[in-house]
Design an enzyme around this catalytic site. Sequence first.
Site, PDB file in Angstrom:
ATOM      1  N   CYS A  96       2.778  -8.747   2.712  1.00 22.67           N
ATOM      2  CA  CYS A  96       3.370  -8.177   3.919  1.00 22.67           C
ATOM      3  C   CYS A  96       4.153  -9.270   4.645  1.00 22.67           C
ATOM      4  CB  CYS A  96       2.259  -7.647   4.820  1.00 22.67           C
ATOM      5  SG  CYS A  96       2.842  -6.906   6.341  1.00 22.67           S
ATOM      6  N   HIS A 138       1.549   1.646   2.620  1.00 16.74           N
ATOM      7  CA  HIS A 138       1.483   0.381   3.361  1.00 16.74           C
ATOM      8  C   HIS A 138       2.360   0.431   4.615  1.00 16.74           C
ATOM      9  CE1 HIS A 138       1.565  -4.202   3.493  1.00 16.74           C
ATOM     10  NE2 HIS A 138       2.598  -3.872   4.261  1.00 16.74           N
ATOM     11  N   GLU A 139       3.572   0.937   4.455  1.00 13.54           N
ATOM     12  CA  GLU A 139       4.499   0.972   5.606  1.00 13.54           C
ATOM     13  C   GLU A 139       4.043   1.964   6.664  1.00 13.54           C
ATOM     14  OE1 GLU A 139       6.388  -1.383   5.842  1.00 13.54           O
ATOM     15  OE2 GLU A 139       6.433  -2.001   3.758  1.00 13.54           O
ATOM     16  N   HIS A 142       1.592   0.601   9.040  1.00 13.66           N
ATOM     17  CA  HIS A 142       2.148  -0.192  10.150  1.00 13.66           C
ATOM     18  C   HIS A 142       2.404   0.694  11.378  1.00 13.66           C
ATOM     19  CE1 HIS A 142       2.743  -4.211   8.527  1.00 13.66           C
ATOM     20  NE2 HIS A 142       3.351  -3.736   7.454  1.00 13.66           N
TER      21      HIS A 142
END
Length: 180
Positions: A96, A138-139, A142
């Site tokens: 990341c 994963h994004e 965020h």
Amino acid sequence: MVVLEIFTYPDERLKQISQPVQRVDDALRTFIAELEQTMRHSPGGVGIAAPQVGRFQRIVIVDVSAKPKIANHGRMILVNPEILSWEGMVKGREGCMSVPDYTGNVMRAERVTVSALDEQGEPREYHCEGYEARAIQHEIDHLDGLLFLDRLVSRRTDLFRRKNYGEKKRRRGEGGATPR
Ligand code: NI
């Protein structure tokens, strides 16, 4: 070329929850272009989320097409993304841009169906698998204030310092340990 500053762990702002985009307009497209330039500035970057640069709106970019021999949709601009379905679980290595010194093993769904608006504000739906599905999950994390560090299977055995191994892999542009 614009390169925005990326917040890095343990910056508390990375825990903030992002809000839905209300309107897709030229101002938003300008920001998306800057976000994309910031992502592409990082060697091997395959994804980025708006809150990483301090804009707490639900926008992510994913593009894993530089990786050899994997299924992908090319450049994906995902505004207000929602994962509609998950299938299978698999452990894989993640990096990341907000956690530059480490990579880690995280469990993710193997396949996901995602809905989102594109940069024209048109609704889209994507069926993603493998590495691309992992990058999207994963994004989207965020946007909900989560880092891969929050999902490590074990902090003792699944967290790795980037030095040597990670850097080398990143330069060759392979493996799962690219920044995103
Ligand atoms: Ni990230």
